[in-house]
Design an enzyme around this catalytic site. Structure first.
Site, short mmCIF file in Angstrom:
data_model
loop_
_atom_site.label_atom_id
_atom_site.label_comp_id
_atom_site.label_asym_id
_atom_site.label_seq_id
_atom_site.Cartn_x
_atom_site.Cartn_y
_atom_site.Cartn_z
N ASP A 239 -41.14 56.72 2.10
CA ASP A 239 -42.43 57.38 1.88
C ASP A 239 -42.85 57.38 0.41
O ASP A 239 -42.02 57.45 -0.50
CB ASP A 239 -42.45 58.83 2.41
CG ASP A 239 -42.57 58.89 3.93
OD1 ASP A 239 -42.11 59.90 4.50
OD2 ASP A 239 -43.11 57.96 4.53
N ARG A 240 -44.16 57.30 0.24
CA ARG A 240 -44.82 57.41 -1.07
C ARG A 240 -44.76 56.16 -1.93
O ARG A 240 -45.74 55.82 -2.59
CB ARG A 240 -44.33 58.63 -1.86
CG ARG A 240 -44.60 59.94 -1.15
CD ARG A 240 -44.56 61.12 -2.07
NE ARG A 240 -45.02 62.29 -1.34
CZ ARG A 240 -44.30 63.38 -1.10
NH1 ARG A 240 -43.06 63.47 -1.52
NH2 ARG A 240 -44.82 64.39 -0.45
N HIS B 92 -37.61 57.55 -2.56
CA HIS B 92 -39.00 57.41 -2.12
C HIS B 92 -39.59 56.03 -2.34
O HIS B 92 -40.67 55.87 -2.92
CB HIS B 92 -39.89 58.48 -2.79
CG HIS B 92 -39.75 59.83 -2.15
ND1 HIS B 92 -40.01 60.05 -0.81
CD2 HIS B 92 -39.37 61.02 -2.66
CE1 HIS B 92 -39.78 61.32 -0.53
NE2 HIS B 92 -39.39 61.94 -1.62
N ARG C 112 -43.54 75.77 1.88
CA ARG C 112 -43.69 74.43 2.47
C ARG C 112 -44.09 74.51 3.95
O ARG C 112 -44.59 73.54 4.51
CB ARG C 112 -42.36 73.66 2.40
CG ARG C 112 -41.95 73.20 1.01
CD ARG C 112 -40.70 72.37 1.14
NE ARG C 112 -40.02 72.12 -0.09
CZ ARG C 112 -40.07 70.94 -0.74
NH1 ARG C 112 -40.82 69.96 -0.28
NH2 ARG C 112 -39.38 70.77 -1.85
N HIS D 197 -29.51 67.57 1.45
CA HIS D 197 -30.79 67.14 0.89
C HIS D 197 -31.59 68.32 0.35
O HIS D 197 -32.00 68.33 -0.81
CB HIS D 197 -31.64 66.39 1.91
CG HIS D 197 -33.00 66.05 1.37
ND1 HIS D 197 -33.19 65.09 0.39
CD2 HIS D 197 -34.23 66.57 1.60
CE1 HIS D 197 -34.46 65.02 0.07
NE2 HIS D 197 -35.13 65.91 0.79
N ASN E 26 -35.60 65.19 4.53
CA ASN E 26 -36.68 65.65 5.42
C ASN E 26 -37.71 64.55 5.68
O ASN E 26 -38.48 64.64 6.64
CB ASN E 26 -37.35 66.91 4.88
CG ASN E 26 -38.07 66.67 3.56
OD1 ASN E 26 -37.44 66.26 2.59
ND2 ASN E 26 -39.36 66.93 3.51
N HIS E 27 -37.71 63.50 4.88
CA HIS E 27 -38.64 62.40 5.13
C HIS E 27 -38.07 61.39 6.14
O HIS E 27 -38.78 60.50 6.58
CB HIS E 27 -39.02 61.69 3.82
CG HIS E 27 -40.12 62.40 3.09
ND1 HIS E 27 -41.42 61.97 3.09
CD2 HIS E 27 -40.10 63.53 2.35
CE1 HIS E 27 -42.16 62.81 2.38
NE2 HIS E 27 -41.38 63.77 1.91
N ASP F 81 -34.24 61.05 1.60
CA ASP F 81 -35.58 60.73 1.10
C ASP F 81 -35.63 59.35 0.47
O ASP F 81 -36.02 59.17 -0.69
CB ASP F 81 -36.11 61.81 0.16
CG ASP F 81 -36.75 62.98 0.91
OD1 ASP F 81 -37.45 63.79 0.29
OD2 ASP F 81 -36.56 63.07 2.15
N ASP G 28 -33.57 61.81 -4.43
CA ASP G 28 -34.67 61.09 -3.76
C ASP G 28 -34.99 59.75 -4.42
O ASP G 28 -34.97 59.64 -5.64
CB ASP G 28 -35.94 61.94 -3.81
CG ASP G 28 -35.84 63.24 -3.02
OD1 ASP G 28 -36.89 63.75 -2.61
OD2 ASP G 28 -34.71 63.77 -2.86
N HIS H 206 -34.59 66.83 -3.18
CA HIS H 206 -35.75 67.44 -2.50
C HIS H 206 -36.85 67.94 -3.44
O HIS H 206 -37.99 68.10 -3.02
CB HIS H 206 -35.24 68.59 -1.62
CG HIS H 206 -36.19 69.11 -0.59
ND1 HIS H 206 -36.99 68.32 0.19
CD2 HIS H 206 -36.44 70.39 -0.20
CE1 HIS H 206 -37.69 69.08 1.01
NE2 HIS H 206 -37.38 70.35 0.81
#
Lengths: 303, 324
Positions: free
Chosen positions: A81-82, A52, A207, A160, A110-111, A78, A50, A234
Site C-alpha cells: 500500500d501507498r 509500504h 484510528r 506490528h 494491518n495493511h 505493512d 513498515d 505502524h
C-alpha cells in the site's frame, strides 16, 4: 518453480509471470502454515518496520543491514500500500522467505488484509500490472497465513501495532486462529492496530480499530512475560525510531521520506547475539537509483 | 425542533451499505455538486455577496489562523507531528463555546452545537496529530448545515467556496506545515493528494470556460505562480510543489495523469465520480462521519422515491388496463 530465477527477477524490481506468482504464493503458504502465531527467533536478527511498497528504499535497507542471504531479518508487516511497488516488495520478501525460511521472518501488518488493500493502493497496483485481481487474491491468501508476533531470545517481543487488552501472556496468543481475513475487533485486530500513547492504561483509538495503551500496560506486560523490550512499527517516526516508557518499547519505521514529503529517515534495529541493540538509520534511495516506470495514463474516471 | 448532537453511525459493512441510500449521502453529494455549479468560471478574487453569517465564519477562520501564530511549534521530542498542535487544539476548544454561539441567528440557536461538532473536527486529530480528507468532509458538512437551515441561500454560495473554503484551506495548510501534521489515511501514490480532495473538484469548475489555461498548464511553474491566487486547483498544485520532493510525475502520478485530460469540464466530472468512489465509499474514511438532524442517517428520501415509483407503476397498470 525456479525460486532463484524468481528472486533474480524481483531483485531488479521486475515482476514474474502470474503463474510464477501463484506458485510462489502456494509454496510460501506451505511454509507459513507451519509457523506459530509467536515466532521463536534466535538472535542475531535485524528488526525492520513498515516498507509500504518503497522497493528502492528496501534495497537501501539491505545495503545497510547486510545481504538478506547472509543476515537474519524480521519484518514487522505493512509491506504493501501507498508506494509504487507493493507487489515487487512483498513478493521479493516472500521469495527470500521461501529460499531461506529460517533466515527471513515476516509478520502481518494491518495493511496485509483484503479490506485495507482495496482502499490504499495494493489492489489497484495488481490490477494495473496484471489486468485482473488474481495476483491480489494469491497475495491476500498469503497474508492470512502470516504470523502475528515474534519472540526474540525469550526477551524481545515484536508485533506490528501493539498490545491488546485481551492478551496478558504471550501463551494466549497461540490460541488465536490467525488464518483468516483480519477481523475488525478482537486480540488479533488489536495487535495489528494499537498504538502506544503517553497515558497510563488503555484508551479508545482515534484510528477506529485497536486501542491506545500506556506505560503501566507495557510495564505489566513486560514483567508478566519476562521481557526487556517490545518492538513495533505502524507509526511514522521522524528519526526512524522512537523509544517510549523508559526504553521498554520502541517503534521502528523503515520507509524513508514517506509520501515524498515527510523528510523522515528510516531505521533498522540490529539485535546481537547477547541481545545487544544497535539502531542504524538510512535515507531514501537517491534519484539515480529509483526507477519509476511511468505511464501517462488517464485515470478511468476521466475517460 | 430540538437538535441532536451528531454521532458516528457507520460501524459495519451493513452500515456502509445503508450510508449509500441515506439522506445524509444524498444531501452531501448534491451539496458539493451545487457548490461546484455555483462557482463555475469564477475566480477566487470575484466580488461576491458576503452576508453577516459568511463574514462571521471568515472572522472565525482568521482567529484560528492568529491562534497558530500565537502557538508556535515547540522543541519537545516527538515521534513526528509537533505537540504544540495539541496546545492549539486545546485553545480552540477553550474558545469553542463562545465561537459556536455566533454561528446561527437566535431562531436556530438550538442547532449551534450540531454545527459545532462538524466545525471542531475540521482541523485534524489532536491525538494523532494528523489531518485528512475526512476533516475536509466535516468542514463541507458544517457549511451545508447553514444552507439546510436557510441561513445561507443560493446567492451566498459563491462566497462559501471562493472566500470561506479558500480561507479554510489556508488555515488547514498552515496547520499542516507549522505543526508537521501527518497525512491521515493517505493513499500515497494511488491517491489524488495526501490531505485534500475538494479543492481539485471545485477548482476544476472554476476553470471550465478558461480560454488559455488547460489541465496540462499545471506543469508550467510560471502559470502556477501567476494563477495560484485566483484558482483553487493551481494553488493546490503549487502547495504540493512546496511540500514534496522529487519529480511531480513520481510523487503525484494521479494528478499527473489528470493533466492529460482534454478539458476542465471532464476533469470536474471525473473528480466527482472519483470522490464518490475513492472518498465517500471508503469505510476507513466514512466510519468517522457524523450524523445528526441536519445530515441524518435515515433513508426517508429513498423511501419516498420508492413509494412514488410504486404509485406511478400502479397508475400505468390502471391506464393500460383501461385502454384494453
Amino acid at each position: 518453480m525456479d525460486i532463484d530465477k524468481i528472486i533474480e527477477v524481483l531483485s531488479k524490481c521486475q515482476t514474474p509471470s502470474e503463474y510464477e506468482i501463484k506458485q510462489l504464493c502456494n509454496k510460501a503458504i506451505e511454509i507459513l502454515i507451519e509457523e506459530a502465531n509467536v515466532l521463536r527467533i534466535v538472535p542475531p536478527v535485524t528488526i525492520c518496520g513498515d516498507i509500504h511498497g518503497q522497493f528502492f528504499d528496501l534495497v537501501e535497507l539491505f545495503d545497510l543491514g547486510g545481504s538478506p542471504f547472509e543476515t537474519n531479518y524480521l519484518f514487522m508487516g505493512d509491506f504493501v500500500d501507498r508506494g509504487y511497488y507493493s507487489l515487487e516488495t512483498f513478493l521479493y520478501l516472500l521469495a527470500l522467505k521461501v529460499k531461506n525460511p529460517r533466515r527471513i521472518s515476516l509478520l502481518r501488518g494491518n495493511h496485509e488484509c483484503r479490506q485495507i488493500t482495496k482502499v490504499y493502493g495494493f489492489y489497484l497496483e495488481c490490477v494495473k500490472k496484471y489486468g485482473n485481481g488474481n495476483v491480489w487474491r494469491y497475495c491476500t491468501e498469503v497474508f492470512d497465513h502470516l504470523s502475528l508476533t515474534a519472540l526474540i531470545g525469550n526477551s524481545i517481543f515484536s508485533v506490528h501495532g501493539g498490545l491488546s487488552p485481551s492478551i496478558k501472556t504471550i501463551n494466549q496468543i497461540s490460541l488465536i486462529n490467525r488464518k483468516q481475513e483480519l477481523p475488525h475487533e478482537g486480540p488479533m485486530s488489536d495487535m495489528l492496530w494499537s498504538d502506544p500513547e503517553s497515558i497510563q492504561n488503555w484508551g479508545m483509538s482515534p484510528r477506529g480499530a485497536g486501542f491506545i495503551f500506556g506505560s503501566e500496560v507495557v510495564k505489566n506486560f513486560n514483567r508478566t512475560n519476562g521481557l526487556s523490550l517490545v518492538t513495533r512499527a505502524h507509526q511514522l517516526c521522524m528519526d526512524g525510531f522512537q523509544y517510549m516508557f523508559n526504553n521498554s518499547l520502541v517503534t521502528v519505521w523503515s520507509a524513508p521520506n514517506y509520501f515524498y514529503r515527510s523528510g523522515n529517515i528510516a531505521a533498522i534495529l540490529e539485535i546481537g547475539n547477547n541481545l545487544t541493540r544497535q539502531f542504524k538509520t538510512f535515507k531514501a534511495a537517491p534519484k539515480e537509483k529509483r526507477i519509476v516506470k511511468v505511464k501517462m495514463t488517464i485515470p478511468k474516471y476521466f475517460l | 425542533m430540538e437538535s441532536n448532537i451528531p454521532t458516528k453511525k457507520i460501524k459495519s459493512s451493513e452500515d456502509l451499505k445503508f450510508w449509500f441510500t441515506s439522506d445524509a449521502y444524498y444531501y452531501l453529494t448534491q451539496w458539493i455538486r451545487l457548490l461546484s455549479i455555483k462557482i463555475k468560471d469564477l475566480k477566487n478574487t470575484e466580488e461576491c455577496k458576503i452576508s453577516d453569517t459568511v463574514q462571521n465564519i471568515l472572522n472565525i477562520l482568521d482567529q484560528l489562523s492568529n491562534l497558530i501564530d500565537e502557538t508556535p511549534p515547540d522543541n519537545q521530542p516527538t515521534r513526528f507531528g509537533n505537540k504544540a498542535y495539541r496546545t492549539w487544539t486545546n485553545k480552540l476548544l477553550e474558545k469553542s463555546e463562545q465561537i459556536i454561539t455566533t454561528f446561527l441567528p437566535e431562531k436556530h440557536s438550538d442547532y449551534n452545537s450540531e454545527l459545532g461538532v462538524y466545525f471542531l473536527d475540521s482541523f485534524g486529530n489532536s491525538r494523532r496529530i494528523d489531518y485528512g480528507s475526512g476533516h475536509e468532509i466535516n468542514f463541507v458538512c458544517f457549511l451545508f448545515c447553514f444552507y439546510k437551515l436557510g441561513v445561507v441561500t443560493d446567492e451566498d454560495l459563491p462566497a462559501l467556496i471562493l472566500k470561506v473554503f479558500a480561507k479554510y484551506l489556508q488555515v488547514a495548510r498552515k496547520l499542516q506545515t507549522v505543526y508537521n501534521l501527518e497525512p491521515a489515511g493517505s493513499h500515497g501514490v494511488w491517491g489524488l493528494d495526501d490531505f485534500q480532495f475538494l479543492p481539485y473538484y471545485f477548482g476544476a469548475s472554476q476553470l471550465i470556460g478558461h480560454k488559455t489555461l488547460t489541465p496540462s498548464s499545471i506543469h508550467d511553474k510560471r502559470l502556477l505562480k501567476d494563477h495560484s491566487g485566483e484558482y483553487l486547483y493551481f494553488r493546490a498544485i503549487e502547495y504540493i510543489h512546496q511540500i514534496k520532493t522529487g519529480p511531480f510525475f513520481e510523487h503525484s502520478p494521479i494528478l499527473n495523469g489528470i493533466s492529460n485530460v482534454a478539458t476542465w469540464s471532464k476533469v470536474n466530472s471525473g473528480l466527482y465520480k472519483m470522490y464518490l468512489d475513492e472518498v465517500l465509499s471508503k469505510y476507513p474514511i466514512v466510519q468517522h462521519c457524523y450524523f445528526g438532524k441536519l445530515l441524518p442517517f435515515t433513508d426517508e428520501i429513498r423511501k419516498k422515491r420508492e413509494k412514488k415509483f410504486k404509485e406511478s407503476r400502479k397508475m400505468k397498470k390502471k391506464i393500460t388496463k383501461k385502454e384494453k
